[in-house]
Design an enzyme around this catalytic site. Structure first.
Site, mmCIF file in Angstrom:
data_model
loop_
_atom_site.group_PDB
_atom_site.id
_atom_site.type_symbol
_atom_site.label_atom_id
_atom_site.label_comp_id
_atom_site.label_asym_id
_atom_site.label_seq_id
_atom_site.Cartn_x
_atom_site.Cartn_y
_atom_site.Cartn_z
ATOM 1 N N SER A 1 -0.823 0.388 -8.145
ATOM 2 C CA SER A 1 -1.494 0.409 -9.440
ATOM 3 C C SER A 1 -2.007 1.802 -9.777
ATOM 4 O O SER A 1 -3.135 2.133 -9.476
ATOM 5 C CB SER A 1 -2.634 -0.590 -9.429
ATOM 6 N N CYS A 2 -1.163 2.579 -10.392
ATOM 7 C CA CYS A 2 -1.521 3.952 -10.672
ATOM 8 C C CYS A 2 -2.534 4.067 -11.811
ATOM 9 O O CYS A 2 -3.123 5.115 -12.010
ATOM 10 C CB CYS A 2 -0.278 4.768 -10.983
ATOM 11 N N HIS A 3 -2.749 2.985 -12.544
ATOM 12 C CA HIS A 3 -3.726 3.049 -13.625
ATOM 13 C C HIS A 3 -5.151 3.090 -13.090
ATOM 14 O O HIS A 3 -6.087 3.321 -13.820
ATOM 15 C CB HIS A 3 -3.544 1.865 -14.577
#
Length: 117
Positions: free
Chosen positions: A51-53
């Site tokens: 989850s790069c967000h």
DNA sequence: GCTTTGACTCTCG
DNA sequence: TCGAGAGCCAAAG
């Protein structure tokens, strides 16, 4: 293990509802390549596993997000700062809010939501 | 293999 | 306090 793999692995450890910074992430893998972290996220091949967000700027700003618009216009260092808060950022914020992360004017309260790596 | 670019950060005026 | 510039490391061209 490659830098990118380390980054992805570390980023994957961030729990739902928490965030961390590019700086912290880079530090966690014993590197000062803050920008490289962003580059790796941009090319993230493990979505949504990683989850790069949940990775944001050190000052609490959301930063950028490669949703669909990427590399538009000429982006020099100074221009990059000026266009914070456009394109895929809205999507990123929406995702964060879905995880109960409070995003105010494109910024996150790091004191409360930062995940200690 | 060298040069450019980038979802960043730090320092200085 | 805020904007501009320089520095950082990796990846892509």
């Amino acid at each position: 293990m490659k830098f990118r793999e380390k980054i992805y692995k570390t980023a994957a450890k961030i729990p739902r509802g928490k965030v961390t910074t590019y700086k912290a992430l880079a530090h966690a893998i014993n590197s000062k390549a803050y920008r490289a972290v962003g580059t790796a996220m941009n090319k993230n091949p493990h979505w949504p596993k990683v989850s790069c967000h949940r990775v944001i700027n050190s000052d609490g700003r959301v930063g950028g997000f490669a949703e669909q618009f990427r590399g538009r216009e000429k982006s020099s260092k100074s221009v990059t700062r000026a266009k914070l808060g456009v394109s895929g950022v809205k999507k990123k914020i929406a995702l964060l809010r879905k995880e109960c992360v409070e995003v105010i004017n494109g910024k996150i309260d790091l004191k409360r939501f930062r995940y200690k790596l």
